[in-house]
Design a protein around this motif. Structure first.
Motif, PDB file in Angstrom:
ATOM      1  N   ALA A 175      10.486   3.035  -4.329  1.00  0.00           N
ATOM      2  CA  ALA A 175       9.955   3.271  -5.681  1.00  0.00           C
ATOM      3  C   ALA A 175      10.953   4.048  -6.520  1.00  0.00           C
ATOM      4  O   ALA A 175      11.756   4.823  -5.986  1.00  0.00           O
ATOM      5  N   ASN A 176      10.899   3.809  -7.802  1.00  0.00           N
ATOM      6  CA  ASN A 176      11.813   4.482  -8.732  1.00  0.00           C
ATOM      7  C   ASN A 176      11.092   4.920  -9.985  1.00  0.00           C
ATOM      8  O   ASN A 176      10.095   4.316 -10.384  1.00  0.00           O
ATOM      9  N   GLN A 177      11.607   5.936 -10.603  1.00  0.00           N
ATOM     10  CA  GLN A 177      11.156   6.376 -11.919  1.00  0.00           C
ATOM     11  C   GLN A 177      12.388   6.546 -12.778  1.00  0.00           C
ATOM     12  O   GLN A 177      13.415   6.965 -12.256  1.00  0.00           O
ATOM     13  N   PRO A 178      12.420   6.282 -14.043  1.00  0.00           N
ATOM     14  CA  PRO A 178      11.322   5.788 -14.871  1.00  0.00           C
ATOM     15  C   PRO A 178      10.853   4.405 -14.420  1.00  0.00           C
ATOM     16  O   PRO A 178      11.627   3.642 -13.851  1.00  0.00           O
ATOM     17  N   GLN A 179       9.599   4.141 -14.730  1.00  0.00           N
ATOM     18  CA  GLN A 179       9.008   2.899 -14.267  1.00  0.00           C
ATOM     19  C   GLN A 179       9.490   1.701 -15.080  1.00  0.00           C
ATOM     20  O   GLN A 179      10.009   1.845 -16.177  1.00  0.00           O
ATOM     21  N   ARG A 226       0.848  -1.205   0.000  1.00  0.00           N
ATOM     22  CA  ARG A 226       0.000   0.000   0.000  1.00  0.00           C
ATOM     23  C   ARG A 226       0.880   1.250   0.000  1.00  0.00           C
ATOM     24  O   ARG A 226       0.629   2.209  -0.731  1.00  0.00           O
ATOM     25  N   LEU A 227       1.933   1.230   0.814  1.00  0.00           N
ATOM     26  CA  LEU A 227       2.846   2.381   0.850  1.00  0.00           C
ATOM     27  C   LEU A 227       3.660   2.446  -0.444  1.00  0.00           C
ATOM     28  O   LEU A 227       3.950   3.524  -0.960  1.00  0.00           O
ATOM     29  N   GLN A 228       4.015   1.279  -0.923  1.00  0.00           N
ATOM     30  CA  GLN A 228       4.783   1.208  -2.164  1.00  0.00           C
ATOM     31  C   GLN A 228       3.991   1.875  -3.287  1.00  0.00           C
ATOM     32  O   GLN A 228       4.535   2.635  -4.086  1.00  0.00           O
ATOM     33  N   TYR A 229       2.694   1.605  -3.325  1.00  0.00           N
ATOM     34  CA  TYR A 229       1.863   2.189  -4.378  1.00  0.00           C
ATOM     35  C   TYR A 229       1.794   3.707  -4.229  1.00  0.00           C
ATOM     36  O   TYR A 229       1.918   4.441  -5.213  1.00  0.00           O
ATOM     37  N   LEU A 230       1.622   4.172  -2.987  1.00  0.00           N
ATOM     38  CA  LEU A 230       1.559   5.626  -2.760  1.00  0.00           C
ATOM     39  C   LEU A 230       2.849   6.287  -3.249  1.00  0.00           C
ATOM     40  O   LEU A 230       2.821   7.316  -3.936  1.00  0.00           O
ATOM     41  N   ALA A 231       3.981   5.681  -2.841  1.00  0.00           N
ATOM     42  CA  ALA A 231       5.285   6.236  -3.224  1.00  0.00           C
ATOM     43  C   ALA A 231       5.431   6.248  -4.743  1.00  0.00           C
ATOM     44  O   ALA A 231       5.862   7.247  -5.338  1.00  0.00           O
ATOM     45  N   TYR A 232       5.025   5.154  -5.359  1.00  0.00           N
ATOM     46  CA  TYR A 232       5.127   5.025  -6.818  1.00  0.00           C
ATOM     47  C   TYR A 232       4.301   6.106  -7.513  1.00  0.00           C
ATOM     48  O   TYR A 232       4.760   6.795  -8.416  1.00  0.00           O
ATOM     49  N   ARG A 233       3.052   6.247  -7.051  1.00  0.00           N
ATOM     50  CA  ARG A 233       2.125   7.179  -7.703  1.00  0.00           C
ATOM     51  C   ARG A 233       2.607   8.630  -7.578  1.00  0.00           C
ATOM     52  O   ARG A 233       2.652   9.377  -8.553  1.00  0.00           O
TER      53      ARG A 233
END
Lengths: 91, 645
Positions: B332-336, B295-302
């Motif tokens: 989390a990282n970008q680029p995805q 859940r936190l991973q998704y928040l960070a990603y978004r």
């Protein structure tokens, strides 16, 4: 004396024969049981595959990315702004 | 005379027979010897050889695949699952009927009828012709249905069959992979079409249900490069995937399992009729549970994705640590990178930047210098630092963003003064400054358990000149990964105790050795510095946008110029924010780094801090952390006590 000997050899031969039959029977039982185990294992494997597939389905359906996309696109929900978030506290 | 003669004759005849008998006996004995020796040779001496030949014809050992373990998040949600998919293989030579005679076609139809337990013998010529035409129609319909089920263009299979008849290389090949990764339901539908030349094979495939959200962490599996292409006869060993990146590669031994073997009975066409015995039972791979909270991973990603896009940045990274245990809750990282998409398998996309890439931390290390100087008694809480916008050290000048004048310790942190921390660094011995950094984990691998983590660069203090001591105090001259920086912040969050970090969930029942926390600062100093850092998110501080309604936040911004081939560049920055929440008793630590923002803003407080605020606001709600600063948010008091379901 000779008669006894013949009797003894005969008995021993019967014992050997009996033991050989027992070996054959146990081998046969082993095969049957092995086949049964394999059958059960196949069933277990099948259930495992199904379970993994269902797990995958659940995770895919509950994926937050997907839920959020659907909430925004289909249900037209919006994320409440900072001011609109209220902390509900029991007295 | 006669008698004599007769006697004489008898003796002569007797002699003749003896020789003959002896001769025959010898031949018979020799023949028997040959037979016995041959039998002895076959049954005793060469027994094993013939047993092997016999078994090879009827008995075979086949491999039993072991399931690869799952990768789950800390709540048991799967991040990587192996599931069975089906591969549809056709034999084009058997599927095409153009070259076959009517009689051959009838024989195929007869086999089909026999299988269906319908009348297949004693058919008249007319009946046979009718069955052949029925067979042709059924086959054409079956092929058309299969094309529809596999979403292939109409006539695709007919084209393949034709090509097979013409192409010589293709002709020798009796197996053609028509479709891969078909779900079991569709495969069953294809099977029910009853086409004889279609075989369905089961294969294992790795799926990543969270796709790009945790792609950099889990990595991916694949087949090591091998000779041959997909359309050649399939080798069953090809089914085995190995981890090639991320956790999949790092924990390959635990995940992969050991395949088993069993002996099977084969028929004339080498199809398995029956199982004989188990040679070795397969051992399935173990599941591994990550410390990640999806859940936190998704928040960070978004939020990271949003920030990188809005700031036209090159890349971005965010790490969230549990302040109490040092577990990595999000990374989390970008680029995805989506591991399900094979076209994204490029090193620059799948690299986990948070753990494997370094940057100069900039001002985010200033609180450490303040804490170290306080602990070493090089400064006191009442000290006032006089700055005038610039500070000369030898031939070098240290600059602040503006002239902040005189300030106390809180002011130093709040305004992020380079000059004041340089003055502090110059008061302490370089060895002390270096050892503080080293005890905080800079220049040392963080030991999270993620393969490929970097140690960063922290040079030997013996070579430090005064200016080097100053630049090290405001986060230049050495580098760190986002994970290392977040780990260093555990020392401030945990009243001076530095935690080890882990990518695997720390279980109380687990016997795995966990490195005990190490004291870096005194509890009082850590608490006081944390209180100073709360001012950073105030209106006068450098990151008011890191504020989270209802919670106290302590943090520090950092904006570091990027080093190029010819020194520091002018327009490329790392924008960083490191913080903890709630500041009074930190539960989470987060580091946000945005690489090269190009949309105008580049200060950590403007680019990275808002990401921190948005992610932490959500994280506090998800983790049900009681707000410790309720005056900053609307509160609705209710009569009923809410009980958690």
């Amino acid at each position: 004396m000779m008669v006894w000997r013949i009797c003894l050899v005969g008995c021993l031969m019967l014992v050997v024969l009996g033991s050989a039959m027992a070996v054959i029977y146990s081998q046969y039982r082993y095969r049957l049981l092995f086949l049964e185990i394999q059958k059960q294992k196949k069933g277990l494997d099948q259930s495992n595959v199904e379970w993994r597939q269902l797990q995958l389905d659940v995770t895919t359906l509950t994926d937050q990315n997907k839920i959020e996309r659907n909430a925004v696109d289909k249900l037209k929900l919006v994320m409440p702004s900072r001011e609109n978030i209220i902390y509900v506290k029991p007295k | 005379m006669n008698v004599f003669h007769a006697k004489k004759m008898t003796a002569a005849a007797k002699d003749d027979f003896t020789a003959r008998r002896r001769f025959l006996t010898a031949i018979m004995l020799a023949g028997m010897c040959v037979l016995i020796s041959r039998a002895f040779f076959l049954q005793v001496l060469d027994k094993q050889h013939y047993i092997e030949i016999g078994e090879a014809k009827q008995v075979s050992v086949v491999e039993l695949p072991a399931h690869r373990g799952m990768i789950k998040d800390r709540n048991g949600n799967p991040l990587a699952v192996s599931t069975v998919v089906e591969t549809i293989v056709i034999d084009p030579s058997a599927l095409g009927s153009e070259q076959l005679t009517e009689h051959e076609l009838f024989l195929i139809r007869q086999r089909e009828l026999k299988k269906r337990k319908e009348q297949h013998s004693k058919l008249t010529g007319e009946q046979q012709a009718a069955e052949v035409s029925k067979y042709k129609i059924e086959k054409a319909n079956g092929i058309a249905s299969m094309e529809t089920l596999l979403q292939l263009p109409k006539g695709h299979i007919a084209k393949l069959v034709k090509e097979h008849a013409i192409n010589k290389n293709f002709k020798d090949n009796h197996f053609y992979v028509l479709a891969k990764n078909i779900d079991p339901e569709r495969a069953t539908q294809i099977k029910s079409l009853g086409l004889l030349a279609v075989t369905i094979r089961q294969e294992s495939k790795r799926f990543y249900p969270t796709e790009s959200v945790s792609g950099h962490l889990v990595g991916f599996t694949g087949r090591p490069p091998k000779k041959g292409d997909d359309n050649k006869e399939m080798d069953r060993k090809d089914d085995i995937d190995i981890g090639l990146a991320g956790m999949e590669a790092g924990y390959e031994q635990r995940l992969k399992g050991t395949p088993g073997k069993k002996k099977v009975l084969l028929d004339g066409q080498r199809r398995i009729i029956d199982d004989i015995e188990s040679v070795q039972a397969p051992i399935d791979g173990q599941d591994i549970e990550l410390s990640i909270d999806q859940r936190l991973q998704y928040l960070a990603y978004r939020e990271l994705q949003r920030a990188v896009t809005a700031n036209h940045a090159k890349a971005g990274t965010m790490v969230i640590l549990d302040a109490k245990t040092g577990e990595i809750l999000a990374c989390a990282n970008q680029p995805q990178f989506n591991p399900n998409n094979r076209s994204e398998l490029q090193e620059n996309l799948y690299r986990n930047r948070a753990i494997t890439e370094v940057f100069e931390p900039g001002s985010t290390v200033k609180p450490f210098i303040v804490a170290a100087a306080l602990d070493g008694h090089y400064i006191s809480y009442n000290d006032i630092f006089h700055t005038h916008g610039t500070f000369q050290i030898g031939n070098h000048t240290v600059r602040d963003t503006s002239n902040h004048g005189s300030m106390d310790l809180t002011g130093v942190i709040k305004h992020s003064s380079n000059i004041a921390v340089s003055q502090m660094a110059l008061r302490m011995p370089p060895q002390y400054q270096h050892s503080t950094y080293q005890r905080l984990g800079f220049g040392i691998k963080p030991g999270s358990g993620f393969e490929g983590e970097v140690r960063g660069k922290l040079s030997d203090y013996h070579h430090w000149k005064d200016f080097d001591r100053a630049v090290h105090a405001f986060g230049y001259g050495f580098n760190t990964s986002a994970l290392q920086l977040a780990r260093a912040y555990t020392a401030l969050a945990n009243d001076g105790m530095l935690h080890s970090v882990s990518i695997l969930k720390r279980d109380d029942n687990d016997d795995t050795y966990i490195e005990p926390p190490v004291r870096v600062f005194s509890p009082q100093t850590a608490r006081n510095v944390r209180a100073m850092m709360e001012h950073v998110v105030s209106k006068e501080g450098t990151a008011p946008e890191a504020r989270v309604d209802g919670y106290t936040v302590a943090g520090k911004t950092g904006t570091a110029k990027k080093a190029g081939a010819h020194g520091y560049t002018e327009n490329s920055y790392f924008s960083v924010f490191a913080g903890m929440i709630p500041a009074k008793n930190p539960r989470l630590i987060a580091v946000v780094m945005i690489d090269e923002p190009h949309a105008g803003e580049y200060y950590g407080g403007k680019v990275a801090a808002p990401v921190f605020a948005r992610v932490m606001a959500g994280a506090m709600r998800i983790l049900a952390v009681t707000p410790d600063k309720q005056e900053t948010m609307p509160v609705l008091l209710t009569q009923n006590h809410y009980t958690k379901p």
